[in-house]
Motif scaffolding. Structure first.
Motif: not given
Length: 408
Positions: A95-104, A11-14, A77-82, A85-90
């Motif tokens: 911090e992993v997501l935060r780092r990916e957004l920092d990169k973006l 349920n992502p939102r800004f 949103l595209s990065k979050v979905r990516e 999807e890699k997490a595959d339900g886990s």
């Protein structure tokens, strides 16, 4: 037993943090420990710029940065979905997501020299649905030229190396292949488009591309128009092939309305009123209202307000065929720069016509007939008189008009 894959709804939102005047990204999902993820984007926003009901920036003339900022939200949103999807339900490590957004967002150094081409490709994919097909095709052409240039010259292309030296070497390389000056300029313009986007996202671009020396080469094109006599000649010619007749009629409609073919071939009865047509232009996204003269009404009536439609390339090829058959064969000298050299070529007018000749013929003939410039601009959509006068080569036409007056 194999583990059953679980799916969780995100349920992502800004939202706007009014206290800090900053946009915050929030996710409520069981995929995150604690069921919630919050991330401050660092994108400043005033309450008046933010559409609370839609959770994004307002867009329009009053909010010029809205569209670009909303594209950034879509990238997030595209990065979050990516990542999900890699997490595959886990469960997802915050911090992993935060780092990916920092990169973006360019908050940590992640870019290596070769990232220019990766970024270029990703921008095309991200904007594929919002950009016009022609724009994407042009950007891909430039991408391929850059790859070829790098391979043949061993010039290493990166954000850092696209500088004034690159500009000189790349334009010289294109000139050596005998490309026209306007084609070379288009490649530079496309590169600048990508660099501007990268700079907005905090990529470490070389600032040289902002300098005047990193210029977009351009020269005035020798585009032809058909005179009123030639248009009548085309109208009166009898074609045996029905497709030739339909092509002729569509072209004459362009010559009498100044519409682009992308708009004209979409016309149906919903766009047609008693004395005018109203349609939203594909190129400008603006509603245009075009008065209909007698000839335009005749053509619409012939096709029950549903004009013929052709693929653009096929229409341009067929237009040359029907103009040649009708005797539109006046010799014209065309001057252009190819390979860095000025070249003159003598062509028959039928060889040079295209769908755009319709708009140019309308504007030029009306100017020669002394229709007020502001009225012509209402048809063509030009915003300023100076741009319009350049479009029709008004200074040259004024001389022609005066000479005609003296000899008549």
């Amino acid at each position: 037993m194999p583990r059953t894959k679980q799916s969780f709804r995100l349920n992502p939102r800004f939202s706007l943090d009014n206290n800090k005047a900053n946009v915050v990204f929030l996710i409520s999902s069981r995929l995150f420990p604690g069921g919630r993820f919050s991330y401050a984007l660092g994108i400043p926003a005033k309450p008046s710029e933010w559409d609370t009901s839609k959770g994004k920036f307002r867009v329009g003339k009053t909010f010029p940065m809205g569209e670009r900022r909303n594209k950034m939200l879509n990238r997030i949103l595209s990065k979050v979905r990516e990542v999900t999807e890699k997490a595959d339900g886990s469960p997802i490590n915050k911090e992993v997501l935060r780092r990916e957004l920092d990169k973006l967002l360019g908050r940590i150094p992640t870019l290596v020299e070769k990232d220019f081409f990766d970024f270029y490709n990703s921008e095309i994919e991200i904007n594929r649905k919002s950009w016009k097909t022609g724009s994407i095709k042009a950007l891909k052409t430039t991408f391929n030229q850059l790859k070829k240039f790098e391979k043949e010259t061993n010039y290493f292309i990166s954000f850092a190396t696209i500088n004034l030296d690159f500009h000189a070497k790349f334009t010289n390389w294109l000139n050596a292949q005998n490309y026209a000056k306007n084609y070379v300029g288009k490649q530079i313009r496309n590169i600048r488009t990508i660099l501007n986007m990268a700079e907005d996202l905090n990529y470490p671009v070389n600032p040289d591309f902002h300098k005047k020396s990193f210029k977009v080469l351009r020269e005035e094109s020798d585009n032809v128009y058909l005179t009123t006599d030639e248009l009548n000649q085309l109208k009166e010619f009898q074609y045996d092939d029905p497709s030739h007749e339909r092509c002729r009629d569509l072209f004459l409609f362009l010559c009498n309305t100044a519409l682009r073919i992308s708009d004209a071939k979409r016309i149906n009865e919903s766009h047609v009123f008693d004395d005018y047509i109203m349609i939203k232009a594909i190129k400008t996204y603006q509603n245009v209202t075009i008065p209909l003269n007698r000839e335009a009404k005749r053509i619409l009536g012939k096709y029950d307000n549903n004009l013929p439609s052709f693929a653009d390339q096929y229409f341009n090829r067929l237009l040359k065929v029907i103009c040649r058959a009708a005797g539109i064969d006046k010799s014209v000298t065309i001057t252009k720069t190819k390979g860095g050299m000025r070249v003159d070529a003598v062509k028959k007018k039928w060889e040079l016509v295209s769908s755009h000749t319709g708009r140019r013929s309308f504007a030029t003939n009306r100017f020669l007939e002394k229709m007020p410039i502001q009225e012509i601009m209402a048809y063509t959509g030009h915003k300023t008189e100076s741009v319009f006068r350049q479009y029709v080569k008004a200074d040259q036409l004024t001389v022609i008009r005066e000479m005609t007056k003296m000899t008549s």
